[in-house]
Design an enzyme around this catalytic site. Structure first.
Site, PDB file in Angstrom:
ATOM      1  N   LYS A 196       0.837  -1.207   0.000  1.00  0.00           N
ATOM      2  CA  LYS A 196       0.000   0.000   0.000  1.00  0.00           C
ATOM      3  C   LYS A 196       0.876   1.264   0.000  1.00  0.00           C
ATOM      4  CE  LYS A 196      -1.450   1.796   4.016  1.00  0.00           C
ATOM      5  NZ  LYS A 196      -1.283   3.213   4.317  1.00  0.00           N
ATOM      6  N   ASN A 197       1.855   1.305   0.909  1.00  0.00           N
ATOM      7  CA  ASN A 197       2.603   2.550   1.076  1.00  0.00           C
ATOM      8  C   ASN A 197       3.542   2.841  -0.081  1.00  0.00           C
ATOM      9  OD1 ASN A 197       1.235   3.130   3.370  1.00  0.00           O
ATOM     10  ND2 ASN A 197       2.878   2.569   4.793  1.00  0.00           N
ATOM     11  N   CYS A 231      -3.899  13.308  12.868  1.00  0.00           N
ATOM     12  CA  CYS A 231      -4.264  11.903  12.673  1.00  0.00           C
ATOM     13  C   CYS A 231      -4.193  11.238  14.042  1.00  0.00           C
ATOM     14  CB  CYS A 231      -3.264  11.376  11.652  1.00  0.00           C
ATOM     15  SG  CYS A 231      -2.868   9.668  11.658  1.00  0.00           S
ATOM     16  N   ARG A 278       1.653  14.720  12.945  1.00  0.00           N
ATOM     17  CA  ARG A 278       2.100  14.471  11.572  1.00  0.00           C
ATOM     18  C   ARG A 278       2.124  15.732  10.693  1.00  0.00           C
ATOM     19  NH1 ARG A 278      -0.383   8.919   9.439  1.00  0.00           N
ATOM     20  NH2 ARG A 278       1.557   8.869   8.267  1.00  0.00           N
ATOM     21  N   ASP A 295       5.012   0.476  12.003  1.00  0.00           N
ATOM     22  CA  ASP A 295       3.759  -0.099  11.489  1.00  0.00           C
ATOM     23  C   ASP A 295       3.562  -1.550  11.931  1.00  0.00           C
ATOM     24  OD1 ASP A 295       3.243   2.285  10.266  1.00  0.00           O
ATOM     25  OD2 ASP A 295       3.807   1.636   8.258  1.00  0.00           O
ATOM     26  N   ARG A 308      -8.423  -0.060   4.735  1.00  0.00           N
ATOM     27  CA  ARG A 308      -7.511   0.872   4.074  1.00  0.00           C
ATOM     28  C   ARG A 308      -6.233   0.170   3.648  1.00  0.00           C
ATOM     29  NH1 ARG A 308      -6.569   6.352   7.075  1.00  0.00           N
ATOM     30  NH2 ARG A 308      -5.318   6.454   5.202  1.00  0.00           N
TER      31      ARG A 308
HETATM   32  N1  EPU Z   1       7.317  14.511  10.377  1.00  0.00           N
HETATM   33  C1  EPU Z   1       7.436  15.853  10.631  1.00  0.00           C
HETATM   34  N2  EPU Z   1       7.377  16.699   9.559  1.00  0.00           N
HETATM   35  C2  EPU Z   1       7.204  16.280   8.283  1.00  0.00           C
HETATM   36  C3  EPU Z   1       7.096  14.905   8.039  1.00  0.00           C
HETATM   37  C4  EPU Z   1       7.153  14.039   9.097  1.00  0.00           C
HETATM   38  O1  EPU Z   1       7.570  16.268  11.776  1.00  0.00           O
HETATM   39  O2  EPU Z   1       7.155  17.130   7.367  1.00  0.00           O
HETATM   40  C5  EPU Z   1       7.384  13.549  11.495  1.00  0.00           C
HETATM   41  C6  EPU Z   1       6.113  12.714  11.650  1.00  0.00           C
HETATM   42  O3  EPU Z   1       5.122  13.402  12.387  1.00  0.00           O
HETATM   43  C7  EPU Z   1       6.642  11.482  12.358  1.00  0.00           C
HETATM   44  C8  EPU Z   1       8.046  11.339  11.768  1.00  0.00           C
HETATM   45  O4  EPU Z   1       8.379  12.590  11.211  1.00  0.00           O
HETATM   46  O5  EPU Z   1       6.728  11.720  13.739  1.00  0.00           O
HETATM   47  C9  EPU Z   1       8.178  10.275  10.691  1.00  0.00           C
HETATM   48  O6  EPU Z   1       7.150  10.460   9.725  1.00  0.00           O
HETATM   49  P1  EPU Z   1       7.315  10.026   8.200  1.00  0.00           P
HETATM   50  O7  EPU Z   1       7.251  11.249   7.368  1.00  0.00           O
HETATM   51  O8  EPU Z   1       8.502   9.136   8.058  1.00  0.00           O
HETATM   52  O9  EPU Z   1       6.001   9.167   8.000  1.00  0.00           O
HETATM   53  P2  EPU Z   1       4.957   9.280   6.805  1.00  0.00           P
HETATM   54  O10 EPU Z   1       5.658   9.415   5.518  1.00  0.00           O
HETATM   55  O11 EPU Z   1       3.915  10.263   7.175  1.00  0.00           O
HETATM   56  C10 EPU Z   1       4.955   6.726   6.298  1.00  0.00           C
HETATM   57  C11 EPU Z   1       3.910   5.656   6.234  1.00  0.00           C
HETATM   58  C12 EPU Z   1       3.441   5.330   7.647  1.00  0.00           C
HETATM   59  C13 EPU Z   1       4.648   4.876   8.445  1.00  0.00           C
HETATM   60  C14 EPU Z   1       5.739   5.956   8.445  1.00  0.00           C
HETATM   61  C15 EPU Z   1       7.001   5.554   9.143  1.00  0.00           C
HETATM   62  C16 EPU Z   1       2.798   6.073   4.138  1.00  0.00           C
HETATM   63  C17 EPU Z   1       1.578   6.475   3.436  1.00  0.00           C
HETATM   64  N3  EPU Z   1       2.774   6.131   5.456  1.00  0.00           N
HETATM   65  O12 EPU Z   1       4.318   7.842   6.890  1.00  0.00           O
HETATM   66  O13 EPU Z   1       2.513   4.258   7.516  1.00  0.00           O
HETATM   67  O14 EPU Z   1       4.248   4.615   9.774  1.00  0.00           O
HETATM   68  O15 EPU Z   1       6.058   6.285   7.074  1.00  0.00           O
HETATM   69  O16 EPU Z   1       7.532   4.411   8.580  1.00  0.00           O
HETATM   70  O17 EPU Z   1       3.776   5.674   3.519  1.00  0.00           O
HETATM   71  C18 EPU Z   1       0.589   3.032   7.972  1.00  0.00           C
HETATM   72  O18 EPU Z   1       0.767   2.474   6.885  1.00  0.00           O
HETATM   73  O19 EPU Z   1      -0.247   2.631   8.826  1.00  0.00           O
HETATM   74  C19 EPU Z   1       1.385   4.215   8.288  1.00  0.00           C
HETATM   75  C20 EPU Z   1       1.058   5.085   9.241  1.00  0.00           C
END
Ligand code: EPU
Length: 429
Positions: free
Chosen positions: A22-23, A120, A125, A310, A402
């Site tokens: 998915k991701n 969320c 986030r 995850d 989802r």
């Molecule tokens: N963060 C910031 N600022 C940003 C971006 C991120 O502070 O601009 C923080 C986030 O709040 C978090 C940390 O950085 O505390 C890491 O977040 P990251 O950006 O790595 O996560 P993401 O890209 O929002 C993806 C997956 C998540 C998974 C995380 C970590 C997708 C769609 N989502 O999220 O998956 O937990 O990476 O591996 O790819 C799930 O599938 O259930 C899910 C939540």
């Protein structure tokens, strides 16, 4: 609303094919905005999240066609031209990764207006790193009334981007924007998750010049245009890890296929430490447990190749019946223990303090009605239900839909007593 009912006690024996990730799929779908030629994605999971994004992409001018192709489930995305650069709150709110259309829209058509995704249940986030990356690439960013307005009428320019900490989404977003920029972009402190490597491979098949994905430094040499391509989505390591934990929880022997070795090593090490049998195979792994109670082990979530956040909820479910006390530290998201009180409704003994949970294993869980709070939390309740005495009913399973394709069917084929109770259409409170 639908619910899932699980009657605990059945061991799992059989084989589970792992779906496309998915991701990864949702970022690859966004890449279709970068070219006027068709992008064919195979090994595509059919999930609520891919449907949400398909709906948004259609509004932006992409035709999205799902079918069964010669090599299984495929989606063909084709954006001859971008007909709108507007991603409304209603669609972005439903699936936060929709925000990643911003970069490709600006890269291809010079402007976009995309809703901020908002918070969320697992944490605030923010998207500040995404915006920092786009600004570094020369986009002018303004925030008004919950929307990001981004403009780069003369195109984006290659830049050095140094992230202060690792973000999967921001790294992907920077890659998606930089492929059409003028000049070279270097991303420092990039996320190293396998989905980034998948994105690199797809973009390069489209004619991009990206290297280094999977390491902390990604280099992108911009090209003036991308072309169509065909790309198979990487197997879903979180789905794989989830069924590995389910097998260790319920006992029996389950073979996970259609996956790749090396995607969930941190989890497999912990399963071995806990006493489960783990055998890696060419296209996945076999998980065995023969009645012996597992031992409590500690975990701490971390960016790849560390223990995936995850998989934290699922592992917590596993530890609820292990022998001894397990400490679970969550370091990626600030509020990712919402499953703990629900697991406690099943009789688990858990205390949470800040980013750490202590799970004292109990001999037996008891079935109860519980509520899903997010995608991975919801599947942790299903896993606990596999061993709880009597029936466990999980509500709000739209979270589950989802990210898990045909969950009841896959677990059911291995002997689990899992069924979907179709709701009466009434919304749940
Ligand atoms: N963060 C910031 N600022 C940003 C971006 C991120 O502070 O601009 C923080 C986030 O709040 C978090 C940390 O950085 O505390 C890491 O977040 P990251 O950006 O790595 O996560 P993401 O890209 O929002 C993806 C997956 C998540 C998974 C995380 C970590 C997708 C769609 N989502 O999220 O998956 O937990 O990476 O591996 O790819 C799930 O599938 O259930 C899910 C939540």
């Amino acid at each position: 609303m639908d619910r899932i009912a699980i009657t605990g006690g059945a061991r799992l024996n059989g084989s589970i094919p792992i779906s496309g990730a998915k991701n990864s799929a949702i970022k690859l779908m966004a890449a279709s905005l970068l070219t006027d030629e068709p992008l064919r994605l195979t090994n595509m999971p059919r999930l609520a999240d891919t449907r949400f994004l398909g709906k948004l992409l259609t509004r932006l001018g992409v035709s999205v066609t799902e079918s069964d192709g010669p090599d299984g489930q495929q989606t063909i995305l084709h954006a001859p031209e971008i007909t709108s650069g507007f991603a409304p709150y209603d669609l972005v709110r439903q699936m936060r990764a929709s925000f990643n259309v911003l970069g490709p829209l600006v890269a291809r058509s010079g402007q976009a207006k995309v809703s901020l995704p908002g918070g969320c249940t697992i944490g605030a986030r923010p998207v500040d790193l995404h915006l920092q990356a786009l600004e570094a690439l020369g986009a002018k960013i303004d925030l008004h009334e919950g929307y990001v307005y981004a403009q780069a009428p003369r195109g984006l320019k290659g830049a050095e981007i140094t992230f202060p900490f690792v973000s999967v989404g921001a790294t992907e977003h920077a890659m998606l924007a930089a492929v059409l920029a003028d000049g070279t972009t270097v991303i420092h402190n990039a996320a190293c998750e396998p989905e980034l490597v998948d994105l690199q491979e797809c973009l390069n098949a489209m004619g991009a010049k990206v290297q280094g994905a999977g390491t902390p430094t990604v280099t992108i040499t911009g090209v003036p245009r991308l072309k169509g391509a065909s790309h198979a989505v990487i197997p879903d390591r979180i789905e794989m890890g989830t069924y590995a934990v389910a097998a260790a929880m319920a006992g029996g022997e389950v073979r996970l296929t259609n996956a790749r070795p090396g995607l969930i090593d941190a989890l497999l090490e912990k399963l071995k430490e806990a006493g489960a049998g783990v055998e890696e195979t060419a296209d996945g792994c076999i998980i065995r447990r023969n009645g012996e109670r597992l031992n409590a082990v500690d975990i701490e979530t971390a960016p790849f190749p560390g223990f995936a956040t995850d998989l934290q909820a699922q592992f917590m479910a596993l530890m609820t019946t292990a022998n001894g006390e397990s400490r679970i530290r969550e370091t990626i998201f600030e509020n990712r223990f919402m499953h703990a009180p629900e697991l406690m409704r099943l009789g688990a003994d858990i205390s949470v303090s800040g980013g750490e949970a202590r799970v004292r294993g109990v001999a037996q869980l008891e079935g109860a009605e519980v509520m899903a709070t997010d995608l991975r939390a919801s599947v942790s309740l299903v896993i606990a239900g596999l061993v709880a005495r009597g029936e466990t009913t999980v509500s709000r399973i739209y979270h589950l839909d989802r990210g898990f394709e045909r969950l009841e069917e896959k677990l059911g084929a291995c002997g689990a007593q899992v069924r979907r109770i179709v709701g009466d259409g009434e919304p749940e409170l």
